[in-house]
Scaffold this active site. Sequence first.
Site, PDB file in Angstrom:
ATOM      1  N   ASP A  77      41.124  -5.772 -12.295  1.00 17.54           N
ATOM      2  CA  ASP A  77      42.302  -6.557 -12.663  1.00 17.54           C
ATOM      3  C   ASP A  77      42.801  -7.259 -11.409  1.00 17.54           C
ATOM      4  O   ASP A  77      43.483  -6.661 -10.579  1.00 17.54           O
ATOM      5  CB  ASP A  77      43.379  -5.654 -13.269  1.00 17.54           C
ATOM      6  CG  ASP A  77      44.610  -6.464 -13.699  1.00 17.54           C
ATOM      7  OD1 ASP A  77      44.683  -7.666 -13.343  1.00 17.54           O
ATOM      8  OD2 ASP A  77      45.477  -5.895 -14.375  1.00 17.54           O
ATOM      9  N   LYS A 135      48.215 -15.369 -12.785  1.00 19.82           N
ATOM     10  CA  LYS A 135      49.108 -15.786 -11.695  1.00 19.82           C
ATOM     11  C   LYS A 135      48.602 -17.002 -10.915  1.00 19.82           C
ATOM     12  O   LYS A 135      48.758 -18.122 -11.402  1.00 19.82           O
ATOM     13  CB  LYS A 135      49.433 -14.577 -10.816  1.00 19.82           C
ATOM     14  CG  LYS A 135      50.189 -13.507 -11.643  1.00 19.82           C
ATOM     15  CD  LYS A 135      50.829 -12.387 -10.877  1.00 19.82           C
ATOM     16  CE  LYS A 135      51.746 -11.585 -11.788  1.00 19.82           C
ATOM     17  NZ  LYS A 135      51.328 -10.239 -12.107  1.00 19.82           N
ATOM     18  N   TYR A 144      49.345  -1.625 -12.924  1.00 25.18           N
ATOM     19  CA  TYR A 144      49.888  -2.278 -14.105  1.00 25.18           C
ATOM     20  C   TYR A 144      48.878  -3.318 -14.577  1.00 25.18           C
ATOM     21  O   TYR A 144      48.329  -4.074 -13.773  1.00 25.18           O
ATOM     22  CB  TYR A 144      51.214  -2.969 -13.752  1.00 25.18           C
ATOM     23  CG  TYR A 144      51.827  -3.773 -14.886  1.00 25.18           C
ATOM     24  CD1 TYR A 144      52.309  -3.131 -16.028  1.00 25.18           C
ATOM     25  CD2 TYR A 144      51.943  -5.155 -14.796  1.00 25.18           C
ATOM     26  CE1 TYR A 144      52.893  -3.870 -17.054  1.00 25.18           C
ATOM     27  CE2 TYR A 144      52.528  -5.892 -15.818  1.00 25.18           C
ATOM     28  CZ  TYR A 144      52.996  -5.247 -16.944  1.00 25.18           C
ATOM     29  OH  TYR A 144      53.575  -5.981 -17.960  1.00 25.18           O
TER      30      TYR A 144
END
Length: 431
Positions: A237, A270, A142
């Site tokens: 990512d 995050k 994702y």
Amino acid sequence: MDLNEQLFSRARAVIPGGVNSPVRAFKAVGGTPRFVKRAQGAYFWDANDTRFIDYIGSWGPMILGHGHPAVVEAVQKAVMEGFSFGAPTEREIELAEEILQLVPSMDMVRLVSSGTEAAMSAIRLARGATGRSKLIKFEGCYHGHADALLVKAGSGLATFGNPTSAGVPPEVIKHTIVLEYNNIPQLEEAFELHGKDLACLMIEPIAGNMNFVRASVPFMTRCRELCTQHGALLVFDEVMTGCRVALGCAQSVYAKNIPGFAPDITVLGKVIGGGMPLAAFGGPRAIMENLAPLGPVYQAGTLSGNPVATACGLATLRELRKPGFFDALSLKTRKLVDGLSAAATEQGVAFSADCEGGMFGFFLLDTLPQNYPTVMKSDGAKFNKLFHGLLDRGVYIAPALYEAGFVSAAHSDEDIAQTIAIAREVFSQLA
Ligand SMILES: *Cc1c(COP(=O)(O)O)cnc(C)c1O
């Protein structure tokens, strides 16, 4: 009267599904989401004032636990100085410098507000820098919800993928090639077919959005080799893994096994925001100088580099850099995973688990899956029983079997031991 239920019905009247991000709605596992009232350390309290040991930690950011005093102090101080200026600040430089020290593959970094925005901008940068359009992504990874990345595999390599969301026109995803994770022959075939048109290959090095699946070292080696050989950029990512699996992110873990290894572009989020809306993407100077205002690739943001968010991120990263932080966190996470595995085995429950740094995953399967189709062979009904068994006993894990888990520095040995004891009891009712 259950106050969570009350809030959920009130929320559903005014917010689609009652939530602002779908997984929070407990749709996969059923039941009522816990509405959080407050959180401290390893715990949060819901609307009924019930305490939970939190293994989600806002889906990764809360690596220090909730309400760490140094972070709270930095945020309070920043708030007093102003919320947002839309003009540069020294703190943005400090955070950029801090990030670049941790991730040597980057010479420059651009700050944004969400992982979605960072991943989307990294793709635009890769396309702008290479003058090419196509990109490779992997099933089960994702990268946020930008149109071009909401794609699942078609029936074969020669066919186009399919949008995973309504509202994504087929034309928008026709440059996105979706491959199976850890499948080297398929990767080689894709480069043979599309190599000269590929702007980038984007990958979660340790995939945390299909629970916890590592890219194997041979697979990652091939990804790097093929990108270099064909002039495509390797985009890591690390929104989830960044400063979470190791201080130097997942790329430092691969660099241990692959001499000289580095991605071309890194996407972060995050943890680097410590719980505030902050994300980033960066890479070598020659690539990053393609970005506006220096170059032709446009990217911007009203709240980018927000002074409160950067204060929160900086204070968080400075705690992570303290000697021994990651060793202690890794040990704690390992203890949890080993304890859960032992408890499951003792109770005759098929179980496999893995972890790196403060991130972990487990499967109700005998062996660790290597790709998305195998992850999805997990027994959903059994997982839901496990989830609710834990929840009823005050342990909060992700409400879906394709999500990773997170341990924070605030989790004590007693929290871990208590979690394992509770899990043993729930396992005994699963077998
Ligand atoms: C969470 C996540 C994103 C999206 O980040 P948001 O801040 O939710 O937009 C992108 N990539 C990965 C790997 C993630 O885990």
